[in-house]
Structures are given as C-alpha cells and as structure tokens.
Design a protein around this motif. Structure first.
Motif, PDB file in Angstrom:
ATOM      1  N   ALA A   1       0.773  -1.264   0.008  1.00  0.00           N
ATOM      2  CA  ALA A   1      -0.080  -0.036  -0.187  1.00  0.00           C
ATOM      3  C   ALA A   1       0.731   1.314  -0.067  1.00  0.00           C
ATOM      4  O   ALA A   1       0.454   2.210  -0.715  1.00  0.00           O
ATOM      5  CB  ALA A   1      -0.870  -0.092   1.243  1.00  0.00           C
TER       6      ALA A   1
ATOM      7  N   VAL B   1       2.317   1.927  -3.435  1.00  0.00           N
ATOM      8  CA  VAL B   1       1.460   2.288  -4.366  1.00  0.00           C
ATOM      9  C   VAL B   1       0.995   3.857  -4.010  1.00  0.00           C
ATOM     10  O   VAL B   1       1.149   4.590  -5.008  1.00  0.00           O
ATOM     11  CB  VAL B   1       0.323   1.296  -4.304  1.00  0.00           C
ATOM     12  N   GLN B   2       0.952   4.200  -2.831  1.00  0.00           N
ATOM     13  CA  GLN B   2       0.716   5.511  -2.674  1.00  0.00           C
ATOM     14  C   GLN B   2       1.999   6.258  -2.783  1.00  0.00           C
ATOM     15  O   GLN B   2       1.578   7.519  -2.952  1.00  0.00           O
ATOM     16  CB  GLN B   2       0.198   5.543  -1.057  1.00  0.00           C
TER      17      GLN B   2
ATOM     18  N   TYR C   1      -4.086   4.573   5.197  1.00  0.00           N
ATOM     19  CA  TYR C   1      -4.328   3.984   3.868  1.00  0.00           C
ATOM     20  C   TYR C   1      -3.504   2.630   4.049  1.00  0.00           C
ATOM     21  O   TYR C   1      -4.023   1.410   3.453  1.00  0.00           O
ATOM     22  CB  TYR C   1      -3.938   4.617   2.697  1.00  0.00           C
TER      23      TYR C   1
ATOM     24  N   GLY D   1      -4.683  -1.372   3.786  1.00  0.00           N
ATOM     25  CA  GLY D   1      -4.015  -2.343   2.917  1.00  0.00           C
ATOM     26  C   GLY D   1      -3.728  -3.657   3.700  1.00  0.00           C
ATOM     27  O   GLY D   1      -3.961  -4.671   3.276  1.00  0.00           O
TER      28      GLY D   1
ATOM     29  N   TRP E   1     -10.467   3.090  -2.501  1.00  0.00           N
ATOM     30  CA  TRP E   1      -9.549   4.094  -2.081  1.00  0.00           C
ATOM     31  C   TRP E   1      -8.258   3.934  -3.252  1.00  0.00           C
ATOM     32  O   TRP E   1      -7.896   5.296  -3.544  1.00  0.00           O
ATOM     33  CB  TRP E   1      -9.432   3.755  -0.779  1.00  0.00           C
ATOM     34  N   THR E   2      -7.651   3.158  -3.503  1.00  0.00           N
ATOM     35  CA  THR E   2      -6.634   2.710  -4.115  1.00  0.00           C
ATOM     36  C   THR E   2      -6.854   3.391  -5.619  1.00  0.00           C
ATOM     37  O   THR E   2      -5.759   4.251  -6.255  1.00  0.00           O
ATOM     38  CB  THR E   2      -5.966   1.382  -4.303  1.00  0.00           C
ATOM     39  N   ASN E   3      -7.725   3.097  -6.363  1.00  0.00           N
ATOM     40  CA  ASN E   3      -8.076   3.606  -7.752  1.00  0.00           C
ATOM     41  C   ASN E   3      -8.657   4.907  -7.683  1.00  0.00           C
ATOM     42  O   ASN E   3      -8.357   5.715  -8.717  1.00  0.00           O
ATOM     43  CB  ASN E   3      -9.186   2.784  -8.129  1.00  0.00           C
TER      44      ASN E   3
ATOM     45  N   ASN F   1      -5.023   6.726  -6.719  1.00  0.00           N
ATOM     46  CA  ASN F   1      -3.531   6.496  -7.349  1.00  0.00           C
ATOM     47  C   ASN F   1      -3.934   5.816  -8.579  1.00  0.00           C
ATOM     48  O   ASN F   1      -2.894   5.443  -9.496  1.00  0.00           O
ATOM     49  CB  ASN F   1      -2.826   5.903  -6.542  1.00  0.00           C
ATOM     50  N   GLY F   2      -5.223   5.323  -8.927  1.00  0.00           N
ATOM     51  CA  GLY F   2      -5.323   4.439 -10.046  1.00  0.00           C
ATOM     52  C   GLY F   2      -5.084   4.837 -11.621  1.00  0.00           C
ATOM     53  O   GLY F   2      -5.526   5.884 -11.896  1.00  0.00           O
TER      54      GLY F   2
ATOM     55  N   LEU G   1      -2.790  -3.631  -8.215  1.00  0.00           N
ATOM     56  CA  LEU G   1      -1.751  -2.844  -7.579  1.00  0.00           C
ATOM     57  C   LEU G   1      -0.721  -2.463  -8.409  1.00  0.00           C
ATOM     58  O   LEU G   1      -0.293  -1.175  -8.401  1.00  0.00           O
ATOM     59  CB  LEU G   1      -1.716  -3.388  -6.192  1.00  0.00           C
TER      60      LEU G   1
ATOM     61  N   ALA H   1      -1.929  -0.045 -11.075  1.00  0.00           N
ATOM     62  CA  ALA H   1      -1.909   1.500 -10.675  1.00  0.00           C
ATOM     63  C   ALA H   1      -0.788   2.102 -10.234  1.00  0.00           C
ATOM     64  O   ALA H   1      -0.564   3.343 -10.123  1.00  0.00           O
ATOM     65  CB  ALA H   1      -2.764   1.376  -9.086  1.00  0.00           C
TER      66      ALA H   1
END
Length: 349
Positions: A135, A138-139, A160, A164, A213-215, A218-219, A264, A267
């Motif tokens: 996480a 990616v963030q 976040y 994850g 939240w991820t997409n 950051n997606g 992930l 992203a």
C-alpha cells in the motif's frame, strides 16, 4: 515491448504467485485458534499445507532475486527504507518455519502450544505487513534526490497502508480457511466452511473500500477493470463457499488475490516507487532498471527455467491432492523416520 516493462510485469507475476500460494499457508496458520478444538484438529490443519508450504515460500525468494537483478535501484530503496518492516516479516517467517519442523518433536501439550502460538504470529505478521508495504509503495513515500527513503517506520503505518494490511490479512485468512474446507473432511470441514462465510463477508467490505480508495487516489485507467474483476471474483467465491462448492470457492479466491495484486501493479505503473514529496524523486521503470543486456539474459533464463518450475509445482499439488482426515493422523507423536504418505503427510505431529 521494452524489456524493463516486461520485467516489471514478470516481477509482478512472481509476487502474485507468492501471495496466492503462501497466502493460504498464512490463512491456515491464522485459523489454528479458531478451528483447532484439540491437538488432532491442529495437526490435521497443519498437515494440509505440510508438503507445500516451504515450496510456496520460494516464490518470495524468486521475486526478490528478480527484483534485485531487474530493478536494482528499486530493490535498494525498498529494502533500505522498509528495512524494519521487512525484518519483522523475515523473523516471522523463520519462526513459522521452525515451528512446523519442531512442533512434533515432543509430545507435551505445553510444547506444542508454544509452537502453535509461533505459527499464528508467524502467519499474522507477514499477512499484515505485506499489505502495509505494498500500500505504501502504491501510495508513494518520501524520497530524496538519491532515491533514499527519508521517513520512519511509523510514517509507513498511515491509515491507507493499515487498511491495505487489514485487507491482505482478511484475504489470506479467508483463503486459508477455504483451503482447509477443501482439504479436510467431517466436522472440521463444516466448521471451516462456516468460518469462511463469516470472514468472507467482512473481507468483501474491507477489500472493496481499499480497492476503491486505491483507484480513486492512485489508479491508472487500466487498474479499474482489474479492481472490478477482483471484487466480482471475491463475491463469487463467497457464494460458492456458501453453497459448499469448495473447489470453486478456492479457485475464485486465488483469482481474487491474483487480480487484486495485478491491479496494484497497474495502479503503480509506470512508477516502481513514487515519491510523495517530489515527483522528480520518483523511481520509475526507466530509471530503476538494469541494462538491456542484463534484462535480455534474464529473459532467456526465465524462458528456459520457468516452465519446469511451474510443472514441478503443479505435479506436487497433484500428488498431495487428497483430503486429510483425523483418522489419517498417526497415534505416535514422536518423530518418525519413515517418509509421509501422499494422502497424509506427517508434519507438526
């Protein structure tokens, strides 16, 4: 396709294989306190993964070696910046492996409970921290101009990343419980199925929030279809388990984890370690990769070796495909010198 892009996805493939295969190992370990009513139950559960757990862990070694060779800058930044978190994962994996091997060396219940506790901790810690680590990747994390991580361990424990970690923890737990229902029989099988229904419902909620939240944050465009597909597979696995279709439930859970990890990486692309403080400090596929010659040699080696590795692992799973039952557990709790049978490998008791 450029070789650095190809190897980005090959590294992703190895991590997918690791999370799918060692994921249910973690789940079985975490399920010991919930399903192991007595020592025989716990021995049955441990023996479901007895022949394969160490082979599943080799995917992590291959993933790490591939990351080191294909993206040395990424490897250096990741393993130096996330040193404490990765050290905790390593210590947990060592404790779990030692427990599998030494649990059955003495018959006392206190001895076995001690190692059972180490199996649980050695499963919970990696299941949580792998999600936290990915996480954060990616963030994005704070990097200086030399691509060195400038934060602390506590900076990695942000909301976040913790979400994850909770997502991977629940995914692996449910994956492992479904595997127990697939590999056992009788009352343990029924209890595992019921537990998988309860944990699956919670997993759907938590995973949906994390993927959304991820997409949103950051997606890339390509990650949305993968995230939606992962959600569909997870829900389908829940209903398959509800109907007692263990094979379908396990396959769909494996697909869920595979597609979720792929989302992930999608992203993340084209970065490999984005800098949250200054985009100019980010590590990308281009500036973190090895030379084209190195990647070319690695590609030929992968083409030559990988099919044999996959075939061997598939053969191993086929050999040890039978269910493990309470009746298959030997009465003798002392170490055995003979080789375990394909239907009931003797591990942990």
């Amino acid at each position: 396709m450029d070789l650095n892009i190809l190897w980005f996805w090959i590294v992703g493939f190895f991590f997918i294989g690791y999370f799918v295969l060692d994921g249910f190992d973690f789940g079985v370990g975490m399920a010991l306190p919930f399903l192991g009513r007595d020592d025989i139950d716990r021995r049955v559960m441990i023996n479901t993964i007895g022949p394969v757990w160490d082979m599943n862990e080799t995917w992590l070694i291959v993933a790490g070696a591939s990351l080191f060779a294909a993206f040395p800058e990424w490897y250096a930044t990741l393993f130096s910046g996330f040193y404490l978190a990765l050290l905790l994962i390593l210590l947990a994996l060592i404790a779990r492996g030692v427990s599998f091997e030494y649990r059955h060396h003495r018959p006392e219940s206190r001895w076995k409970k001690w190692f059972d506790g180490m199996i649980v901790v050695g499963s919970v810690v990696p299941a949580l921290l792998w999600g936290v680590a990915f996480a954060n990747i990616v963030q994005g994390v704070a990097l200086d101009s030399g691509h060195n991580y400038t934060g602390t361990l506590f900076d990695l424990l942000n909301p976040y990343a913790l979400l994850g970690g909770l997502t991977t923890l629940l995914l692996f737990f449910t994956h492992g419980v479904v595997f127990i229902s697939l590999k056992t029989d009788g009352d343990l099988r029924l209890r595992a199925r019921k537990l998988a229904v309860r944990s699956g419902a919670l997993t759907i909620i938590v995973a949906a929030v994390f993927l959304l939240w991820t997409n949103l944050a950051n997606g890339q465009v390509a990650s949305w279809p993968l995230a939606i597909l992962a959600a569909v597979l997870l829900i389908a696995s829940f209903f398959a388990n509800l109907r007692g279709r263990e094979r379908y439930a396990f396959s769909l859970m494996a697909g869920t984890i595979a597609v979720a990890v792929a989302s992930l990486f999608a992203a993340l692309f084209p970065d490999v370690m984005p800098a949250s403080n200054d985009v100019a400090n980010s590590l990308t596929i281009a500036n973190a990769s090895s030379t084209p010659y190195t990647l070319s040699v690695m590609s030929w080696v992968a083409v030559a070796v990988l099919p044999f590795v996959l075939a061997y692992q598939a053969y191993t799973y086929w050999v040890f495909r039978k269910r493990i039952t309470r009746a298959s557990m030997p009465e003798d709790t002392q170490p055995r010198s003979d080789s375990p049978s394909a239907s009931a490998p003797v591990l942990g008791g």
